[in-house]
Write a protein that holds these residues in place. Structure first.
Motif, PDB file in Angstrom:
ATOM      1  N   ARG A  76       0.602  11.885  13.258  1.00 20.65           N
ATOM      2  CA  ARG A  76       2.714  12.365  14.136  1.00 20.65           C
ATOM      3  C   ARG A  76       3.163  11.209  13.239  1.00 20.65           C
ATOM      4  O   ARG A  76       4.394  12.209  12.834  1.00 20.65           O
ATOM      5  N   SER A  81      -8.095   7.071  16.582  1.00 18.15           N
ATOM      6  CA  SER A  81      -6.668   6.821  17.156  1.00 18.15           C
ATOM      7  C   SER A  81      -5.553   6.261  16.073  1.00 18.15           C
ATOM      8  O   SER A  81      -4.862   7.120  16.243  1.00 18.15           O
ATOM      9  N   ASP A  82      -6.575   5.606  15.019  1.00 20.07           N
ATOM     10  CA  ASP A  82      -5.524   5.612  13.643  1.00 20.07           C
ATOM     11  C   ASP A  82      -5.049   7.071  13.337  1.00 20.07           C
ATOM     12  O   ASP A  82      -4.238   6.781  12.697  1.00 20.07           O
ATOM     13  N   ARG A  87      -4.710  -1.652  19.130  1.00 20.36           N
ATOM     14  CA  ARG A  87      -3.841  -0.182  19.006  1.00 20.36           C
ATOM     15  C   ARG A  87      -3.137  -0.816  20.040  1.00 20.36           C
ATOM     16  O   ARG A  87      -2.310   0.412  19.678  1.00 20.36           O
ATOM     17  N   ARG A 133       1.158  -1.539  -0.345  1.00 20.71           N
ATOM     18  CA  ARG A 133      -0.478   0.095   0.116  1.00 20.71           C
ATOM     19  C   ARG A 133       1.337   1.426  -0.320  1.00 20.71           C
ATOM     20  O   ARG A 133       1.716   1.539   1.322  1.00 20.71           O
ATOM     21  N   GLN A 186      -9.522  -2.909  21.103  1.00 17.27           N
ATOM     22  CA  GLN A 186      -8.721  -1.732  21.538  1.00 17.27           C
ATOM     23  C   GLN A 186      -6.985  -2.367  22.133  1.00 17.27           C
ATOM     24  O   GLN A 186      -6.288  -1.158  21.866  1.00 17.27           O
ATOM     25  N   THR A 212     -13.831   4.945  18.383  1.00 20.29           N
ATOM     26  CA  THR A 212     -12.609   4.981  19.237  1.00 20.29           C
ATOM     27  C   THR A 212     -11.641   4.615  18.346  1.00 20.29           C
ATOM     28  O   THR A 212     -10.225   5.569  17.790  1.00 20.29           O
ATOM     29  N   LEU A 213     -11.660   3.455  17.448  1.00 26.15           N
ATOM     30  CA  LEU A 213     -10.660   3.240  16.011  1.00 26.15           C
ATOM     31  C   LEU A 213     -10.191   4.447  15.219  1.00 26.15           C
ATOM     32  O   LEU A 213      -8.548   4.599  15.251  1.00 26.15           O
ATOM     33  N   TRP A 223      -1.381  -4.531   6.652  1.00 26.76           N
ATOM     34  CA  TRP A 223      -2.464  -4.651   5.327  1.00 26.76           C
ATOM     35  C   TRP A 223      -2.190  -6.209   4.646  1.00 26.76           C
ATOM     36  O   TRP A 223      -0.649  -6.018   4.006  1.00 26.76           O
ATOM     37  N   LEU A 232     -16.052   1.180  19.053  1.00 27.01           N
ATOM     38  CA  LEU A 232     -14.625   0.897  18.188  1.00 27.01           C
ATOM     39  C   LEU A 232     -14.576   2.105  16.899  1.00 27.01           C
ATOM     40  O   LEU A 232     -13.522   2.113  17.396  1.00 27.01           O
ATOM     41  N   ASP A 255     -11.465   1.500   6.186  1.00 21.03           N
ATOM     42  CA  ASP A 255     -10.091   0.715   6.720  1.00 21.03           C
ATOM     43  C   ASP A 255     -11.076   0.233   8.052  1.00 21.03           C
ATOM     44  O   ASP A 255     -10.520  -1.666   7.847  1.00 21.03           O
ATOM     45  N   VAL A 256     -11.391   0.864   9.380  1.00 20.64           N
ATOM     46  CA  VAL A 256     -11.610   0.416  10.475  1.00 20.64           C
ATOM     47  C   VAL A 256     -13.109  -0.285  10.149  1.00 20.64           C
ATOM     48  O   VAL A 256     -13.197  -1.491  10.583  1.00 20.64           O
ATOM     49  N   GLU A 309     -11.598  -3.679   8.777  1.00 20.80           N
ATOM     50  CA  GLU A 309     -11.506  -4.965   9.280  1.00 20.80           C
ATOM     51  C   GLU A 309     -12.208  -5.331  10.727  1.00 20.80           C
ATOM     52  O   GLU A 309     -12.679  -5.870  10.799  1.00 20.80           O
ATOM     53  N   ARG A 318      -2.280   8.650  15.246  1.00 20.96           N
ATOM     54  CA  ARG A 318      -0.784   7.811  14.520  1.00 20.96           C
ATOM     55  C   ARG A 318      -0.487   8.753  13.750  1.00 20.96           C
ATOM     56  O   ARG A 318       0.985   8.924  13.219  1.00 20.96           O
TER      57      ARG A 318
END
Lengths: 885, 113
Positions: free
Chosen positions: A76, A69-70, B54, A8, B51, A65-66, B66, A62, A22-23, A26, A73
């Motif tokens: 950053r 946080s993704d 992560r 990717r 969670q 939240t994910l 992936w 979820l 993406d989340v 998953e 990240r």
């Protein structure tokens, strides 16, 4: 491994939506697998899905939240990547600059000149216009304007009648003699009201401020020293508080030191704040009213706005107060004084008329910076052409165009950073070279300093400069086909039509900018020269002025006359002295006494105050010494005895009062009540400004009027300064306690033009800098363009063109952009001179001489640049040119 | 109580690390592994599992990328990093000591019973 990796690319480029997708994927995968597992155990799809969902838990929560946080990240990571790239780019840039020290030096030097000039002027603009006044109360500091002289009683009455002002204080500059603890010295002090310290918000560092009860002659014998006086004269001894020191003036012979002002305190509204040596209270005998108070020397009134007060309300109150005084005391205040009175922020009134010129100077300097950027752009364009191969290699290694452009911009940024750093240093040097702090005549010049805002300006200017000079070359260097085999042709491919057009535009732009600046500078210089050539009304060459101050307590009655008569005698006896005479106020300094008068044959104006004229005391020999022409009658001489009433007036006054008639013999009543008879008419003197019409003036002889300070003029044939020591010695001989200050009169006159001269020399400096930068730039572009055309010339010559034809082609292609540039420059110059009109004096804005000269220089430079390489080319063999390219 | 939450979180993390110690798995695979190994005793809410994954990713104890699964579906696979492996080892050792200590305290009861 159990799985096949999925590549990717551009992971770092995912958007918020991509991350969410993406989340989702998953989670969906998990649910699907669990559903299938349950179905394999026999469940129906729907039931299995429901079960899977139940087992999973709160999927939407979820997901949120994910995603969050993704995304965090990712941010950053992106930041870290970007920083890494930047660091790499910078290292690359530094390496490539080290390989080309010549180019780098020229580039950084050019930038340093442009940025340095802009920063230097911005420092001045910042100090004078932007920085708040250096007082804690600066936001609420105001001044009663216009600055007309009040007397103490009036200033107090106005202060009391304006509730919008929490505090107000009159200001008056005094020169007093300090003796003891060192040489007798004439020092400048400021007389202030007791509220002065409250107004400026600064208290003495030692001791205490003036008290409200220290404003009468009996109690006002106190003094506060400046920090520098305290350290230099009294050795920073704290025990000086409470001592009495001998300072003559203001109705006291000595005063008690009650305080010392903090270090670096600069009082407002003084031309040279660091020269104010002490403060004394404005002192008025009790019972005096505005009408009976003769202390008309309060030059300014400053105040502190009260909470909730505004300049507008204060203005209304001041006008009302003055109108009230006018009603009560009639002719003391003119109607236009009431009408024009206003309360304005102190900074505005201090800085006021310099704003336009300073901003104009800033604009001029920006033009210089643009010139520097144009030069740099040209350098980078040429460099970009040279680096086609290198860039092609980088492109082959996977660099996108955007990436390459970013690298090149980073290189530009490194140059700009170096240029800014060097520019800051250069700015400091420039400010000293231009003598801003001490010889510019600008208000607040003593506060000149480079602070954070100036550094910020330098950074901002450097950043904008990068865009100006690096973007276009970066885009051009990375355009088109960067394949190695194509770029390896080596020859500067850059001479496409577009490239030639850029070169032409650059030349035209540089010529225009340089011309505009040079024109402005030339015109300003010319105006200063013309101003200096204006006849001030007296001859200042060869004249020394000697300001002699007699201590009033000792020299009462006839003693001043006797002193000055003796002084005249002794000075006239000095070798080299041709003529001696005295006047009580130094001309060209703005010092003035103005008295109302009533003239013979003129009725007193009803409902308006009496007209006023400048008033001077003079001695016999004065008019001759300064070469003022005597137009009628006589000047003062021995026949003017003490009880006489002789008066000499100037031409302006004579023309105004008795046009076309003989003024000699007429009567004038000074103050409306004191009769005097005109015995002579002299020429006009431009007292206040050389470009303003002279005011009416009247002179009375020292023998008939009591003053204790006179400025004695000595005329000599050589340099008057050589007489200074001898003259001072003569004064000391007669009375060692009398100080005398000597200055060449020509210097005094020059000083009155300080500000104008500062602008002229600054603009000249930048004009010359612009011409230099412009010439270098034009030469660079032109010779590069010509060199690139050598193959073409070679072909032409091989096909039979003559040397002259080739040279002609080369020259012609140079002239078009120069002509365009000159045209644009002329327009620019015309626009500038409109701006300069307020400063120009006696110079027609459309004076073409300077413009023609500058245009000539630039045209000559560009012709040379297009001629020289072409000439060399025509001398060489055409085939060799074609081969070598 | 915070302590027990941390304790629980710590335990979950350790289980996940152990699950990944042998091979890289996707989230469902970890869930299956835990269910299988503990014979259903320990059932982890799947949301909590993700969670935790992560968290471990953030602390760089696992890395994720992936991939395509055996049945040709796209899935996100988690792998133990070297730091994760070291952490697993130290956590496992600590857990053993802890379990032994608790056993010491509790066993007399059982033996007597």
């Amino acid at each position: 491994m159990g799985y096949r990796r999925l590549s990717r690319p551009h992971e770092w480029r995912r958007t918020r939506r991509d991350i969410g997708a993406d989340v989702d994927e998953e989670i969906a995968f998990h649910l699907e697998m669990r559903t299938e597992a349950l179905m394999a155990g026999g469940m129906e799809r729907e039931a299995a899905a429901a079960q899977a969902a139940r087992e999973f838990g709160d999927a939407p929560a979820l997901r949120r939240t994910l995603s969050r946080s993704d995304a965090r990240r990712q941010r950053r990571w992106r930041g870290a990547l970007w920083l890494d790239d930047l660091r790499q780019d910078v290292r690359f840039a530094v390496r490539s600059f080290r390989r080309e020290p010549g180019f780098t030096t020229i580039a950084v030097a050019t930038l340093a000149l442009g940025i340095g000039a802009a920063v230097a002027i911005f420092t001045v603009v910042n100090t004078v216009l932007l920085r708040p006044l250096p007082y804690p109360t600066h936001e609420r500091l105001v001044q009663v304007a216009p600055s007309v002289n009040f007397n103490i009683a009036l200033s107090r009455e106005v202060a009391a009648a304006t509730p919008s002002l929490a505090a107000a204080s009159g200001l008056s500059l005094w020169t007093m003699t300090l003796t003891g603890d060192g040489d007798a010295a004439r020092l400048t002090g400021q007389a202030v009201g007791s509220d002065f310290f409250r107004v400026v918000g600064v208290q003495p560092a030692l001791g205490r401020p003036f008290r409200a009860d220290e404003q009468e002659p009996g109690t006002s014998g106190v003094v506060i020293l400046s920090w520098s006086t305290w350290t230099t004269r009294y050795g920073a001894d704290p025990a000086v508080i409470g001592r009495r020191i001998h300072v003559e003036g203001g109705n006291h012979r000595d005063r008690e030191v009650i305080g010392v002002m903090p270090r670096g305190f600069a009082p407002p509204l003084t031309a040279r704040p660091d020269e104010v040596a002490f403060w004394i209270p404005l002192s008025l005998a009790a019972g005096r009213t505005v009408a009976t108070d003769s202390t008309w020397y309060v030059n300014q009134v400053v105040g502190l706005l009260a909470e909730g007060g505004s300049a507008e309300t204060a203005t209304a109150e001041v006008r009302a107060a003055l109108a009230g005084v006018r009603e009560e005391h009639g002719a003391l205040i003119g109607e236009e004084h009431v009408r024009q009175a206003a309360v304005v922020p102190l900074r505005d009134s201090m800085v006021g008329d310099t704003r336009t010129t300073l901003l104009m100077l800033q604009g001029a300097v920006v033009l210089v910076l643009l010139l520097a950027c144009a030069n740099l752009a040209n350098l980078l364009l040429a460099r970009g052409d040279r680096r086609r191969q290198e860039l092609a290699a980088r492109a082959a290694l996977g660099g996108t165009r955007a990436r390459l452009v970013r690298e090149l911009l980073t290189e530009g940024a490194v140059l700009a950073a170096l240029g800014a750093a060097a520019g800051l240093v250069l700015a400091d040097v420039l400010l000293q070279l231009l003598r801003v702090a001490d010889a510019s005549g600008l208000p607040r010049a003593a506060e000149l300093a480079m602070d954070g805002r100036v550094v910020g300006f330098a950074v901002a200017v450097a950043a904008l400069a990068v865009l100006a000079f690096a973007l276009l070359p970066a885009l051009r260097a990375t355009r088109g086909d960067l394949r190695p085999d194509v770029a390896a042709a080596g020859r500067p491919q850059g001479r496409t039509r577009g490239s030639r057009r850029i070169g032409a535009v650059l030349i035209a732009a540089e010529v225009a900018l340089a011309l505009t600046l040079v024109a402005g500078a030339g015109l300003l210089l010319q105006s200063v020269r013309t101003l200096r050539a204006v006849d001030p009304g007296m001859r200042t060459e060869g004249v020394l002025s000697l300001e002699v101050t007699l201590p009033p307590a000792e020299y009462d009655g006839n003693r001043p006359r006797a002193f000055f008569a003796l002084l005249h005698e002794r000075l006239a006896a000095l070798p080299g002295v041709e003529s001696v005479g005295a006047i009580h106020l130094l001309p060209f300094t703005g010092s003035n006494w103005g008295f109302p008068y009533l003239a013979e044959g003129h009725a007193p104006p009803s409902g308006a105050p009496l007209p006023a004229a400048n008033f001077r005391i003079a001695t016999p020999g004065y008019f001759e010494t300064v070469s003022m022409p005597v137009l009628a009658g006589r000047t003062f001489d021995g026949t003017d005895v003490a009880d006489g009433s002789a008066l000499v007036i100037n031409r302006a006054m004579a023309e105004q009062l008795w046009p076309g008639e003989d003024a000699v013999g007429r009567e004038i009543r000074i103050f409306g009540s004191m009769p005097a008879r005109v015995v002579g008419v002299v020429g006009d003197v431009h007292q206040h400004a050389l470009d303003q019409a002279p005011l009416p003036e009247m002179y009375r002889p020292l023998s008939q009027w009591h003053v204790t300070t006179m400025v004695v003029m000595l005329r000599t044939s050589g340099d008057p300064r050589r007489l200074a020591d001898a003259a001072r010695a003569v004064v000391r001989d007669i009375d060692p306690h009398v100080p005398a200050e000597a200055r060449a009169l020509a210097e005094v006159l020059d000083d009155s033009m300080t500000q104008r001269r500062f602008f002229a020399r600054t603009l000249t400096f930048f004009g010359l800098l612009a011409l230099a930068l412009g010439s270098v730039g034009v030469y660079g572009v032109m010779s590069y363009a010509t060199s690139a055309r050598l193959p073409e010339f070679g072909v032409r010559m091989a096909l039979g063109a003559s040397e002259r034809q080739v040279l002609g082609t080369s020259l012609r292609s140079a002239m078009l952009p120069v002509a365009v540039g000159v045209a644009a420059g002329v327009l620019g110059a015309l626009a500038t001179t409109r701006l300069l009109e307020s400063l120009l004096f006696g110079v027609q804005p459309d004076d073409p001489r300077v413009l023609l000269a500058s245009a000539g220089v630039l045209a000559a430079v560009s012709m040379l640049a297009s001629f020289w390489p072409a000439l060399r080319a025509t001398r060489a063999e055409p085939m060799r040119i074609l081969r070598d390219g | 109580m915070t302590d027990s939450m941390d304790l629980i979180r710590g335990t979950v993390d350790m289980l996940i690390l152990r699950a990944l110690a042998e091979e890289a798995l996707h989230g469902y695979g970890v869930s299956q592994w835990i269910r299988g190994r503990t014979a259903g005793t320990l059932e982890l809410q799947d949301a909590a599992l993700y969670q935790a994954l992560r968290r471990l990713e953030e602390r760089r104890l696992v890395s994720a990328e992936w991939g395509v699964s055996e049945n040709n579906r796209r899935a996100r696979y988690y792998t133990l990093t070297r730091a994760g492996r070291k952490r697993l080892a130290s956590e496992a050792a600590a857990w053993s000591r802890y379990a032994a200590a608790v056993s010491q305290v509790l066993t007399p009861l059982g033996q007597e019973g």
